[in-house]
Design a protein around this motif. Structure first.
Motif, PDB file in Angstrom:
ATOM      1  N   MET A  48      27.695 -15.915  40.048  1.00 19.07           N
ATOM      2  CA  MET A  48      27.207 -16.827  41.079  1.00 19.07           C
ATOM      3  C   MET A  48      28.268 -17.808  41.556  1.00 19.07           C
ATOM      4  O   MET A  48      29.133 -18.229  40.786  1.00 19.07           O
ATOM      5  CB  MET A  48      25.993 -17.603  40.562  1.00 19.07           C
ATOM      6  CG  MET A  48      24.780 -16.724  40.315  1.00 19.07           C
ATOM      7  SD  MET A  48      23.310 -17.679  39.919  1.00 19.07           S
ATOM      8  CE  MET A  48      22.832 -18.217  41.570  1.00 19.07           C
ATOM      9  N   SER A  49      28.160 -18.197  42.816  1.00 15.43           N
ATOM     10  CA  SER A  49      29.061 -19.196  43.386  1.00 15.43           C
ATOM     11  C   SER A  49      28.709 -20.568  42.829  1.00 15.43           C
ATOM     12  O   SER A  49      27.589 -20.787  42.334  1.00 15.43           O
ATOM     13  CB  SER A  49      28.933 -19.220  44.913  1.00 15.43           C
ATOM     14  OG  SER A  49      27.672 -19.763  45.284  1.00 15.43           O
ATOM     15  N   VAL A  84      22.473 -12.284  45.251  1.00 15.97           N
ATOM     16  CA  VAL A  84      22.408 -10.949  44.666  1.00 15.97           C
ATOM     17  C   VAL A  84      23.711 -10.678  43.909  1.00 15.97           C
ATOM     18  O   VAL A  84      24.795 -10.987  44.417  1.00 15.97           O
ATOM     19  CB  VAL A  84      22.198  -9.888  45.764  1.00 15.97           C
ATOM     20  CG1 VAL A  84      22.202  -8.488  45.196  1.00 15.97           C
ATOM     21  CG2 VAL A  84      20.908 -10.155  46.510  1.00 15.97           C
ATOM     22  N   PRO A  85      23.614 -10.115  42.708  1.00 22.75           N
ATOM     23  CA  PRO A  85      24.848  -9.796  41.976  1.00 22.75           C
ATOM     24  C   PRO A  85      25.691  -8.795  42.760  1.00 22.75           C
ATOM     25  O   PRO A  85      25.147  -7.990  43.519  1.00 22.75           O
ATOM     26  CB  PRO A  85      24.351  -9.159  40.676  1.00 22.75           C
ATOM     27  CG  PRO A  85      22.918  -9.517  40.564  1.00 22.75           C
ATOM     28  CD  PRO A  85      22.421  -9.753  41.963  1.00 22.75           C
ATOM     29  N   PRO A  86      27.001  -8.840  42.560  1.00 24.10           N
ATOM     30  CA  PRO A  86      27.851  -7.844  43.221  1.00 24.10           C
ATOM     31  C   PRO A  86      27.421  -6.442  42.791  1.00 24.10           C
ATOM     32  O   PRO A  86      26.884  -6.271  41.695  1.00 24.10           O
ATOM     33  CB  PRO A  86      29.259  -8.157  42.725  1.00 24.10           C
ATOM     34  CG  PRO A  86      29.177  -9.449  42.007  1.00 24.10           C
ATOM     35  CD  PRO A  86      27.753  -9.740  41.718  1.00 24.10           C
ATOM     36  N   PRO A  87      27.672  -5.430  43.622  1.00 29.21           N
ATOM     37  CA  PRO A  87      27.217  -4.078  43.318  1.00 29.21           C
ATOM     38  C   PRO A  87      27.593  -3.596  41.919  1.00 29.21           C
ATOM     39  O   PRO A  87      26.786  -3.007  41.238  1.00 29.21           O
ATOM     40  CB  PRO A  87      27.889  -3.216  44.379  1.00 29.21           C
ATOM     41  CG  PRO A  87      28.165  -4.148  45.489  1.00 29.21           C
ATOM     42  CD  PRO A  87      28.355  -5.508  44.894  1.00 29.21           C
ATOM     43  N   ARG A  88      28.796  -3.842  41.479  1.00 25.10           N
ATOM     44  CA  ARG A  88      29.192  -3.364  40.156  1.00 25.10           C
ATOM     45  C   ARG A  88      28.398  -4.071  39.059  1.00 25.10           C
ATOM     46  O   ARG A  88      28.265  -3.551  37.967  1.00 25.10           O
ATOM     47  CB  ARG A  88      30.685  -3.573  39.926  1.00 25.10           C
ATOM     48  CG  ARG A  88      31.522  -2.648  40.778  1.00 25.10           C
ATOM     49  CD  ARG A  88      32.956  -2.619  40.276  1.00 25.10           C
ATOM     50  NE  ARG A  88      33.792  -1.893  41.180  1.00 25.10           N
ATOM     51  CZ  ARG A  88      33.981  -0.578  41.132  1.00 25.10           C
ATOM     52  NH1 ARG A  88      33.376   0.133  40.241  1.00 25.10           N
ATOM     53  NH2 ARG A  88      34.773   0.011  41.995  1.00 25.10           N
ATOM     54  N   ASP A  89      27.849  -5.253  39.362  1.00 29.80           N
ATOM     55  CA  ASP A  89      27.038  -5.973  38.387  1.00 29.80           C
ATOM     56  C   ASP A  89      25.558  -5.634  38.519  1.00 29.80           C
ATOM     57  O   ASP A  89      24.754  -6.098  37.730  1.00 29.80           O
ATOM     58  CB  ASP A  89      27.218  -7.486  38.565  1.00 29.80           C
ATOM     59  CG  ASP A  89      28.626  -7.933  38.229  1.00 29.80           C
ATOM     60  OD1 ASP A  89      29.357  -7.164  37.588  1.00 29.80           O
ATOM     61  OD2 ASP A  89      28.991  -9.054  38.606  1.00 29.80           O
ATOM     62  N   CYS A  90      25.196  -4.870  39.517  1.00 29.88           N
ATOM     63  CA  CYS A  90      23.796  -4.529  39.749  1.00 29.88           C
ATOM     64  C   CYS A  90      23.486  -3.221  39.022  1.00 29.88           C
ATOM     65  O   CYS A  90      23.698  -2.133  39.554  1.00 29.88           O
ATOM     66  CB  CYS A  90      23.531  -4.403  41.251  1.00 29.88           C
ATOM     67  SG  CYS A  90      21.801  -4.097  41.628  1.00 29.88           S
ATOM     68  N   ARG A 119      20.300  -2.370  46.028  1.00 24.89           N
ATOM     69  CA  ARG A 119      20.847  -3.710  45.759  1.00 24.89           C
ATOM     70  C   ARG A 119      19.883  -4.788  46.217  1.00 24.89           C
ATOM     71  O   ARG A 119      19.717  -5.806  45.564  1.00 24.89           O
ATOM     72  CB  ARG A 119      22.175  -3.903  46.485  1.00 24.89           C
ATOM     73  CG  ARG A 119      23.360  -3.479  45.719  1.00 24.89           C
ATOM     74  CD  ARG A 119      24.624  -3.983  46.370  1.00 24.89           C
ATOM     75  NE  ARG A 119      24.574  -3.940  47.812  1.00 24.89           N
ATOM     76  CZ  ARG A 119      25.594  -3.661  48.596  1.00 24.89           C
ATOM     77  NH1 ARG A 119      26.756  -3.409  48.065  1.00 24.89           N
ATOM     78  NH2 ARG A 119      25.481  -3.657  49.893  1.00 24.89           N
ATOM     79  N   ARG A 120      19.262  -4.566  47.367  1.00 23.91           N
ATOM     80  CA  ARG A 120      18.389  -5.576  47.953  1.00 23.91           C
ATOM     81  C   ARG A 120      17.007  -5.621  47.325  1.00 23.91           C
ATOM     82  O   ARG A 120      16.496  -6.688  47.036  1.00 23.91           O
ATOM     83  CB  ARG A 120      18.215  -5.284  49.449  1.00 23.91           C
ATOM     84  CG  ARG A 120      18.943  -6.177  50.364  1.00 23.91           C
ATOM     85  CD  ARG A 120      18.563  -6.035  51.843  1.00 23.91           C
ATOM     86  NE  ARG A 120      17.762  -4.912  52.250  1.00 23.91           N
ATOM     87  CZ  ARG A 120      18.252  -3.773  52.728  1.00 23.91           C
ATOM     88  NH1 ARG A 120      19.540  -3.592  52.839  1.00 23.91           N
ATOM     89  NH2 ARG A 120      17.444  -2.806  53.101  1.00 23.91           N
ATOM     90  N   LEU A 121      16.389  -4.476  47.135  1.00 24.83           N
ATOM     91  CA  LEU A 121      14.978  -4.436  46.768  1.00 24.83           C
ATOM     92  C   LEU A 121      14.709  -4.126  45.302  1.00 24.83           C
ATOM     93  O   LEU A 121      13.693  -4.543  44.772  1.00 24.83           O
ATOM     94  CB  LEU A 121      14.230  -3.405  47.629  1.00 24.83           C
ATOM     95  CG  LEU A 121      14.284  -3.629  49.131  1.00 24.83           C
ATOM     96  CD1 LEU A 121      13.521  -2.534  49.856  1.00 24.83           C
ATOM     97  CD2 LEU A 121      13.722  -4.995  49.490  1.00 24.83           C
ATOM     98  N   GLU A 173      32.190   2.290  47.028  1.00 24.80           N
ATOM     99  CA  GLU A 173      31.490   1.883  45.810  1.00 24.80           C
ATOM    100  C   GLU A 173      30.608   3.021  45.296  1.00 24.80           C
ATOM    101  O   GLU A 173      30.592   3.343  44.110  1.00 24.80           O
ATOM    102  CB  GLU A 173      30.655   0.635  46.089  1.00 24.80           C
ATOM    103  CG  GLU A 173      30.004   0.043  44.882  1.00 24.80           C
ATOM    104  CD  GLU A 173      30.968  -0.700  43.976  1.00 24.80           C
ATOM    105  OE1 GLU A 173      30.651  -0.818  42.789  1.00 24.80           O
ATOM    106  OE2 GLU A 173      32.028  -1.141  44.445  1.00 24.80           O
ATOM    107  N   VAL A 174      29.859   3.660  46.205  1.00 27.49           N
ATOM    108  CA  VAL A 174      28.986   4.786  45.835  1.00 27.49           C
ATOM    109  C   VAL A 174      29.834   5.914  45.249  1.00 27.49           C
ATOM    110  O   VAL A 174      29.499   6.483  44.200  1.00 27.49           O
ATOM    111  CB  VAL A 174      28.187   5.278  47.064  1.00 27.49           C
ATOM    112  CG1 VAL A 174      27.540   6.630  46.808  1.00 27.49           C
ATOM    113  CG2 VAL A 174      27.136   4.253  47.458  1.00 27.49           C
ATOM    114  N   GLU A 175      30.932   6.239  45.910  1.00 28.32           N
ATOM    115  CA  GLU A 175      31.800   7.320  45.421  1.00 28.32           C
ATOM    116  C   GLU A 175      32.392   6.985  44.058  1.00 28.32           C
ATOM    117  O   GLU A 175      32.488   7.850  43.187  1.00 28.32           O
ATOM    118  CB  GLU A 175      32.906   7.607  46.436  1.00 28.32           C
ATOM    119  CG  GLU A 175      32.376   8.278  47.691  1.00 28.32           C
ATOM    120  CD  GLU A 175      33.420   8.415  48.798  1.00 28.32           C
ATOM    121  OE1 GLU A 175      34.426   7.667  48.777  1.00 28.32           O
ATOM    122  OE2 GLU A 175      33.215   9.255  49.688  1.00 28.32           O
TER     123      GLU A 175
END
Length: 187
Positions: A48-49, A84-90, A119-121, A173-175
């Motif tokens: 978090m910021s 929202v956490p960054p993608p790698r943290d999700c 990531r969102r939902l 990121e997906v790849e």
């Protein structure tokens, strides 16, 4: 613990834990269990910021019934609502992209849209959402083609370029997530 991790936890301590130091643990929870819960929060909230950590302090303080720490799950949910956490943290988004649905989405061309909605939902998308994701993916294919043509013609706006850059960042990121699965399966 790496230096960056220790520094991030120290930041959470300074901006969140210290301002809330007067809150008590919930009745029936041992001191050890309470400390473990706070340590998990310390680790989780490092993404978090500073601004959002300060906002979380206010939110926790307002909901701290009788000066008692709210449940760890509530604090995590509030944190994820604020940022929202960054993608790698999700973890959910990563696991969904690694799943059979994620592989199918990649083959059919809607993996980025699946990743974005995960990531969102959060919860697994049903048939209706998947149909919408496929429709969105088709629209995004068209939009990418138009933006690339606009870039070549020198007509692309900064917003269009930013959208295309974001889409490609999500694709990378997906790849990366899927290639990690494939490498793990091959090992």
């Amino acid at each position: 613990m790496s230096g960056a991790t220790a520094e991030a936890k120290a930041r959470v301590d300074a901006l969140l834990m210290q301002p809330l130091a007067g809150l008590a643990r919930k009745r029936g929870i041992s001191a050890e269990a309470h400390e473990k819960s706070l340590e998990r929060l310390r680790s989780f909230l490092t993404y978090m910021s500073d601004t959002n950590l300060s906002g979380l302090v206010d939110l926790i303080a307002r909901h701290a019934a009788k000066g008692v720490w709210p449940e760890e799950g509530l604090v995590r949910a509030w944190a994820m609502t604020l940022q929202v956490p960054p993608p790698r943290d999700c973890a959910y988004a990563r696991s969904l992209i690694r799943s059979a649905m994620g592989r199918r989405a990649m083959e059919e061309g809607w993996a980025v849209e699946l990743f974005q909605v995960a990531r969102r939902l959060g919860p697994p998308p049903g048939k209706y959402i998947i149909a919408n994701l496929k429709r969105d993916a088709e629209e995004h294919r068209h939009r990418r083609r138009v933006i690339r043509e606009n870039i070549e013609a020198g007509l692309a706006t900064n917003d269009e370029k930013a959208w295309l850059e974001g889409w490609h960042a999500d694709l990378a990121e997906v790849e990366a997530i899927q290639s990690a699965v494939e490498e793990g399966a091959a090992a």
